[in-house]
Design an enzyme around this catalytic site. Structure first.
Site, PDB file in Angstrom:
ATOM      1  N   GLY A  90      13.934 -26.369  16.396  1.00  0.00           N
ATOM      2  CA  GLY A  90      13.181 -27.468  16.980  1.00  0.00           C
ATOM      3  C   GLY A  90      12.521 -27.010  18.268  1.00  0.00           C
ATOM      4  CD  GLN A 102      12.281 -26.598  24.124  1.00  0.00           C
ATOM      5  OE1 GLN A 102      12.113 -27.194  23.067  1.00  0.00           O
ATOM      6  NE2 GLN A 102      13.197 -25.667  24.277  1.00  0.00           N
ATOM      7  CB  CYS A 161      18.546 -25.069  24.697  1.00  0.00           C
ATOM      8  SG  CYS A 161      16.927 -25.676  25.217  1.00  0.00           S
ATOM      9  CG  LEU A 162      14.273 -22.048  21.138  1.00  0.00           C
ATOM     10  CD1 LEU A 162      12.952 -22.432  20.470  1.00  0.00           C
ATOM     11  CD2 LEU A 162      14.710 -20.654  20.678  1.00  0.00           C
ATOM     12  CG  HIS A 206      18.604 -29.879  21.601  1.00  0.00           C
ATOM     13  ND1 HIS A 206      19.622 -29.112  22.124  1.00  0.00           N
ATOM     14  CD2 HIS A 206      17.452 -29.312  22.035  1.00  0.00           C
ATOM     15  CE1 HIS A 206      19.080 -28.129  22.839  1.00  0.00           C
ATOM     16  NE2 HIS A 206      17.772 -28.223  22.793  1.00  0.00           N
ATOM     17  CD  GLU A 207      14.139 -29.852  19.875  1.00  0.00           C
ATOM     18  OE1 GLU A 207      13.369 -29.780  20.854  1.00  0.00           O
ATOM     19  OE2 GLU A 207      14.935 -28.937  19.582  1.00  0.00           O
ATOM     20  CG  HIS A 234      13.949 -30.393  25.213  1.00  0.00           C
ATOM     21  ND1 HIS A 234      14.193 -29.634  26.337  1.00  0.00           N
ATOM     22  CD2 HIS A 234      14.512 -29.716  24.181  1.00  0.00           C
ATOM     23  CE1 HIS A 234      14.875 -28.549  25.999  1.00  0.00           C
ATOM     24  NE2 HIS A 234      15.096 -28.573  24.695  1.00  0.00           N
TER      25      HIS A 234
HETATM   26 ZN    ZN Z   1      16.229 -27.215  23.695  1.00  0.00          ZN
END
Ligand code: ZN
Length: 165
Positions: free
Chosen positions: A46, A51, A90-91, A132-133, A136
């Protein structure tokens, strides 16, 4: 379409509440294309617009069920239930994973790229990706979902790392 660098912990865009999308125009379609490409390149399940530095309420996800990439614009979290602990990453906090307890199930409603109302719901992995998304877009990173003691330690480590200690 292009692959964008992913913003990481410490970047203020990750702490901002993202703005609603007023109109799904070419700019948004282009953004989503870039986000999907960036997500697959990372690779991740995701990616939310903040991000890649765009503070708009858009996220994309592909939870590897074979149905490909999905887009949610102006999502609203309408239901969560249960509880499930899972090792989450998380990226934007690369290389770090923590066991995080969240609701097991979630249901999210929003718009797709054509402006149609869409709804996604699921438990375990999909339920978690949606939460999670969504976080953000609220300016929240997974670190804030950690228990207080673990969070303090995680923040200390990340700050030391940022300072090269
Ligand atoms: Zn993330």
């Amino acid at each position: 379409m292009a692959i964008f660098p992913i913003r990481t912990f410490g970047d203020p865009v990750l702490r901002s509440v993202a703005a609603e999308v007023d109109e799904i125009d070419d700019g948004i379609r282009h953004l989503v294309g870039d986000m999907i490409e960036t997500m697959y390149d990372a690779p991740g399940v995701g990616l939310a617009a903040p991000q890649i530095g765009i503070s708009k309420r858009v996220f994309v996800f592909d939870w590897a069920d074979g149905s490909g990439a999905h887009t949610l614009i102006n999502p609203v979290m309408i239901e969560t239930s249960g509880e499930w602990e899972f090792e989450e990453g998380c990226l934007s906090v690369p290389g770090r994973y923590w066991p995080i307890r969240r609701p097991a199930f979630s249901r999210v409603r929003g718009l797709d790229l054509d402006g149609n109302a869409v709804e996604y719901s699921g438990d375990e992995l999909l339920g978690r990706v949606l939460q999670h998304e969504f976080d953000h877009l609220e300016g929240m990173l997974l670190i804030e979902r950690l228990e207080r003691r673990v969070r303090k330690e995680a923040l200390r480590e990340l700050r030391d790392e940022a300072l090269g200690l």
